[in-house]
Design a protein around this motif. Sequence first.
Motif, short mmCIF file in Angstrom:
data_model
loop_
_atom_site.label_atom_id
_atom_site.label_comp_id
_atom_site.label_asym_id
_atom_site.label_seq_id
_atom_site.Cartn_x
_atom_site.Cartn_y
_atom_site.Cartn_z
N ALA A 18 47.00 29.95 40.45
CA ALA A 18 45.66 29.40 40.60
C ALA A 18 44.61 30.38 40.11
CB ALA A 18 45.41 29.04 42.07
N VAL A 19 44.77 31.68 40.42
CA VAL A 19 43.80 32.68 39.97
C VAL A 19 43.83 32.78 38.45
CG1 VAL A 19 43.19 35.13 40.03
CG2 VAL A 19 43.97 33.98 42.12
N VAL A 24 38.23 36.78 44.69
CA VAL A 24 39.50 37.51 44.67
C VAL A 24 39.20 38.99 44.44
CG1 VAL A 24 40.79 35.52 43.82
CG2 VAL A 24 39.81 37.14 42.18
N SER A 25 40.25 39.82 44.48
CA SER A 25 40.08 41.25 44.28
C SER A 25 40.04 41.58 42.79
CB SER A 25 41.23 42.01 44.94
OG SER A 25 42.45 41.73 44.27
N ARG A 26 39.52 42.76 42.46
CA ARG A 26 39.52 43.22 41.07
C ARG A 26 40.95 43.35 40.56
NH1 ARG A 26 35.09 46.25 39.29
NH2 ARG A 26 36.30 46.52 37.37
N ALA A 27 41.85 43.78 41.45
CA ALA A 27 43.25 43.93 41.06
C ALA A 27 43.86 42.56 40.70
CB ALA A 27 44.05 44.56 42.19
N ALA A 28 43.47 41.54 41.42
CA ALA A 28 43.97 40.19 41.13
C ALA A 28 43.45 39.71 39.78
CB ALA A 28 43.55 39.22 42.23
N VAL A 29 42.21 40.07 39.46
CA VAL A 29 41.63 39.72 38.16
C VAL A 29 42.42 40.40 37.05
CG1 VAL A 29 39.62 39.99 36.65
CG2 VAL A 29 39.31 39.28 39.04
N GLU A 86 34.14 42.69 37.90
CA GLU A 86 33.43 42.57 39.17
C GLU A 86 32.85 41.16 39.34
OE1 GLU A 86 29.72 44.72 41.58
OE2 GLU A 86 30.28 45.37 39.56
N LEU A 87 32.26 40.63 38.25
CA LEU A 87 31.69 39.29 38.32
C LEU A 87 32.78 38.25 38.55
CD1 LEU A 87 29.35 37.27 37.96
CD2 LEU A 87 29.81 37.31 35.50
#
Length: 324
Positions: free
Chosen positions: A2-3, A30-35, A22-23
Motif C-alpha cells: 500500500a505504501v 509513514v516513516s522516512r524509512a518506509a518511504v 519528509e513531505l
Amino acid sequence: MAVKNDILAYLEQHRNGFCSGELLAKELGVSRAAVWKAVESLKKSGYEIEAVTHKGYRIAANTDLLSAESIAPFLGEHCQKLKIQTFSSLESTNLTAKQLALAGAEEGTVILAEEQTLGRGRLGRSFFSPAGAGIYLSVILRPDLKASEAVLITTAAAVAVCRAVKEIAGAETQIKWVNDIYLNGRKICGILTEALTGFESGSVECVILGIGLNFSRPERGFPPELREQAGFLFAEKPDGITRSRLAGAILNHVYALCNSMENRTFLEEYRQRSLILGREITLYRSGKKQSAVACEVDHDGGLLVRYPDNSMETLHSGEVSILL
C-alpha cells in the motif's frame, strides 16, 4: 504494498518537481524509512526514480510504465471509480476481461498489459503487441443495448480514440469502418468489441471493449507482413507524453460517449473521419470478395454500400479494404 502504491501515485501526480522524503512521509503518514524502502522497491519494479540530496525524489521523464497509479492523475471525474488492473504480460486483455466478466466483474473494470503474447484482432487475426510500445487495454461495459446495436460501441470507441489522440498528441486520425484508426495512411489502432448476450432476451449483458494502439515505434520494428500497413503515433517516445496519459484520455472519451449513446451525435464525427465513404471498396465475406461503393454510415453504425448492379445493402459486419 500500500505504501509503495501510494508513493507511486504521489510521484506520478507531481512529475514536474521533486518530492522530499519528509513531505512524502508526512503526506502519507509513514516513516522516512518506509518511504526509502518503497522507493527502492519501485526501482526494482522498473521505475527510474531520481534522488537528489535536499530535493527528494522524482520519476524520471522517460519512465513510461503503465499502472493504475500512473493513469489515475489523468482520469476525469466520471472515471474516478474505474477499477484498473495492469499486467506485465497477458495472452490477451480481452480474454482476461471476458473471464473476469463471466465471474461477475463489475462495469468499469479495466485491464491493461505491457504486452500481449496472443493479442487478437477481428476475424481471429493476431494483433502484434510488443512490450513497452503500445497501449493494450480492455474495458468491461454493461450497456443497455440490444445485440443488434452493439456495433455502436465500436463506432463510439473509434471516435473516442481519435479525440484522445487529438487531445494528447495533436494528430488528426481517420477511421476505416468499422474499427481501425489510421494516421498518415497507416493503421495505428484496432478495436475489438465482443458482446455477451442473453439468449432469451436478445439484449447485451456485457461488452468487452478492446483497444490496441501503437504508441511508439517497436524496438525491433514490425514483422515483415505488417511493415507496409502498420504505423505508430510517435516515431520516438516524446518528452512529457506518456502512455498512461493517453490511456487516461482514451478512457475519459470512451466513457463520455458510452454514457450518451442514445443521442448518437458521435456518428457525425465518425462519418467526417471516415476513410472510405464515397470510395470504391472491396468487401470480404465468407471467403468471397465483392466490389462496392461505400455510401453512408447509418443511424446504427451500419455501412450502406452500393454494388455494381446498383443494388444496396447495409452491412453490420464484414471486412472492407481500400487502396490507400
